[in-house]
Design an enzyme around this catalytic site. Structure first.
Site, PDB file in Angstrom:
ATOM      1  N   HIS A  31      97.271  62.817  56.994  1.00 33.69           N
ATOM      2  CA  HIS A  31      96.444  62.790  58.202  1.00 33.69           C
ATOM      3  C   HIS A  31      95.677  61.475  58.348  1.00 33.69           C
ATOM      4  O   HIS A  31      95.246  61.130  59.441  1.00 33.69           O
ATOM      5  CB  HIS A  31      95.465  63.970  58.188  1.00 33.69           C
ATOM      6  CG  HIS A  31      96.143  65.291  58.301  1.00 33.69           C
ATOM      7  ND1 HIS A  31      96.260  65.984  59.484  1.00 33.69           N
ATOM      8  CD2 HIS A  31      96.774  66.061  57.373  1.00 33.69           C
ATOM      9  CE1 HIS A  31      96.916  67.115  59.286  1.00 33.69           C
ATOM     10  NE2 HIS A  31      97.242  67.182  58.010  1.00 33.69           N
TER      11      HIS A  31
ATOM     12  N   ASP B  76      91.387  55.013  61.955  1.00 38.98           N
ATOM     13  CA  ASP B  76      91.516  56.455  61.930  1.00 38.98           C
ATOM     14  C   ASP B  76      92.989  56.834  61.978  1.00 38.98           C
ATOM     15  O   ASP B  76      93.775  56.185  62.684  1.00 38.98           O
ATOM     16  CB  ASP B  76      90.793  57.098  63.115  1.00 38.98           C
ATOM     17  CG  ASP B  76      90.007  58.340  62.733  1.00 38.98           C
ATOM     18  OD1 ASP B  76      90.356  58.965  61.725  1.00 38.98           O
ATOM     19  OD2 ASP B  76      89.047  58.679  63.445  1.00 38.98           O
TER      20      ASP B  76
END
Length: 482
Positions: free
Chosen positions: A181, A389
């Protein structure tokens, strides 16, 4: 993305797992993650990861394994299984030493900063790494117990890079996949981890490694080809460490209709009425981030200050709401971030505030999803500017929550994985406060027709790359051999 996906409420998906082949139904799905989502009725699922996985488990049946969040007295232990419908839940209680080494130590003091290109903040310890391997082996023991030949194992995120190696050491030959992730950094950055080769060797014991973006996949591929004597095979598979490893790009999505439904009752929500009353006719800018150095909060505050400096007419007519739930409060770096941000918020408000106007509202607390979605819908601008991110689901949730008749504008960091998909957002470099200040003014001044056009373009992407698509594509590829 990290374990905070389990801190947001999302609600279980109800769409059919159409992408999972009928052959996949023969075996169970075994999900392994650092934390697990609640499966009791009436409890919210927590985050996109939790909802997508929970729905797959409800469709296929299977087992979810993860840390309970509890510290065990004495040694770490595996709790007895619980059953809820077709889902079995197995939780692990970690001893204090294992928690300190695995979670606070290697995972979050060494891996997390390096994966987010912050090597200078990384703190490596051999004892922490030994603990990381030890806990991965404990997870593997929980997985291996009762594992049937046709079961598949789907692991999640940087906490479990060593799980496949631990399972192979126990003789497990099942199909094993992991989805990362977080970002995967450039080879030179990854190599700042002293045990990078051992980590890569362990990671390549998985059959399928999934990434959020093509940039992440290429970074891993580059490391394997240049530093691990790997070879590229047809279909983008890799021959490395004596194994064939497949990689794929699976951008995690959101459940658009569910988010919009949660956002619509904003008018009747007492909390929203209070927010409207307190902001008056001011334009609202909103940011929601876990308190973490990767999110660029200090830089964002500086950019907002620059915006107020450059746009005097906006003073008193705009409010910036920053929601930053506390994170990893037992890690010193995160306590320092909180103190810095509180100081910066006070300084900016002290400089610009008036008797009837507070320019920056900084809330160091979390909100339930039912409260956040209406806030997104109310905001004229969603300001999402992480330094780095993996995806950033806040950006996607903000877009999904908007009223298509009068949508707000997303200002998004070019270094968020979501920027690869949401190209109709106003993309900015989070290191450039002037660029963010200019984007804020552009967003607040944007004509309605342009706002609608940009929003419609992003919504088409969100529907195409849905949460169900992410789940089904990964599981379909994991089942496929060759």
């Amino acid at each position: 993305m990290d374990e905070t996906m389990f801190g947001q409420a999302l609600g279980a998906l109800r769409e059919t797992a159409a992408g999972v082949s009928s052959a996949a139904q023969a075996g169970r799905l075994i999900v392994v993650s650092n934390r697990v989502a609640p499966i009791e009725e009436g409890q919210p699922t927590a985050g996109g990861l939790a909802a997508g996985v929970l729905d797959a488990l409800q469709e296929m049946g299977g087992l979810w394994i993860g840390w309970s969040g509890e510290i065990a007295e004495g040694e770490s232990r595996i709790q007895p299984e619980r059953q809820k419908g077709r889902i079995r839940l197995q939780m692990l209680d970690l001893a204090q030493g294992d928690y300190d080494d695995y979670y606070r130590g290697f995972a979050n003091s060494a891996l997390w900063p390096v994966l987010h290109y912050r090597s200078a903040l990384a703190r490596f310890s051999r004892s922490h790494y030994a603990g990381y391997r030890r806990v991965n082996a404990l997870f593997a023991s929980a997985v291996a117990e009762g594992l049937a030949p046709d079961d598949i194992v789907w692991a999640h995120d940087y906490h479990l890079l060593g799980l496949a190696a631990a399972l192979r050491a126990q003789g497990v030959t099942n199909r094993l996949g992991i989805f990362l992730h977080t970002p995967f950094p450039a080879a030179a950055v990854f190599m700042t981890i002293p045990v990078h080769e051992e980590l890569a060797r362990a990671l390549c014991q998985y059959d399928l490694i999934g990434f959020q973006t093509e940039v992440d996949r290429r970074a891993f591929e580059d490391y394997v080809l240049r530093e691990a004597d790997g070879h590229l095979l047809p279909g983008r598979a890799l021959m490395v460490f004596g194994r064939v490893v497949r990689t794929g790009v699976y951008p995690i999505g959101v459940q658009v209709d569910e988010i919009r439904a949660q956002a619509e009752p904003a008018a009747e929500c007492p909390q929203m009425a209070k927010l409207r009353a307190s902001t008056g006719d001011s334009k609202l800018i909103i940011s929601v981030d876990r308190l973490d150095y990767s999110k660029g909060l200090n830089e964002r505050f500086l950019a907002y200050e620059r915006f107020l400096e450059q746009n005097e007419a906006r003073r008193g007519a705009v409010t910036f709401l920053q929601i930053a739930p506390p994170s990893r409060t037992d890690v010193e770096t995160y306590r320092e971030i909180r103190l810095e941000l509180e100081g910066e918020a006070g300084r900016i408000n002290g400089r610009f505030a008036e008797l009837d106007w507070t320019p920056l509202r900084y809330l160091n607390k979390g909100f339930a999803r039912q409260a956040l979605m209406p806030m997104y819908a109310l905001a004229d601008v969603g300001l999402v500017t992480p330094m780095r991110d993996g995806m950033n689901l806040v950006a996607k949730e903000y877009v999904a929550a908007q009223n298509p008749i009068d949508p707000g504008v997303l200002v998004l960091s070019q270094f968020a994985g979501a920027a690869c998909e949401l190209k109709a957002a106003l993309l900015v470099n989070p290191h450039d406060p002037d660029a963010i200040a200019e984007a804020l003014e552009q967003a607040l001044s944007m004509p309605l027709a342009e706002r609608r056009e940009r929003h419609a373009e992003m919504m088409a992407v969100l529907r195409r790359n849905s949460l169900g698509t992410w789940r089904d594509r990964f599981l379909g590829d994991l089942h496929r051999r060759g």
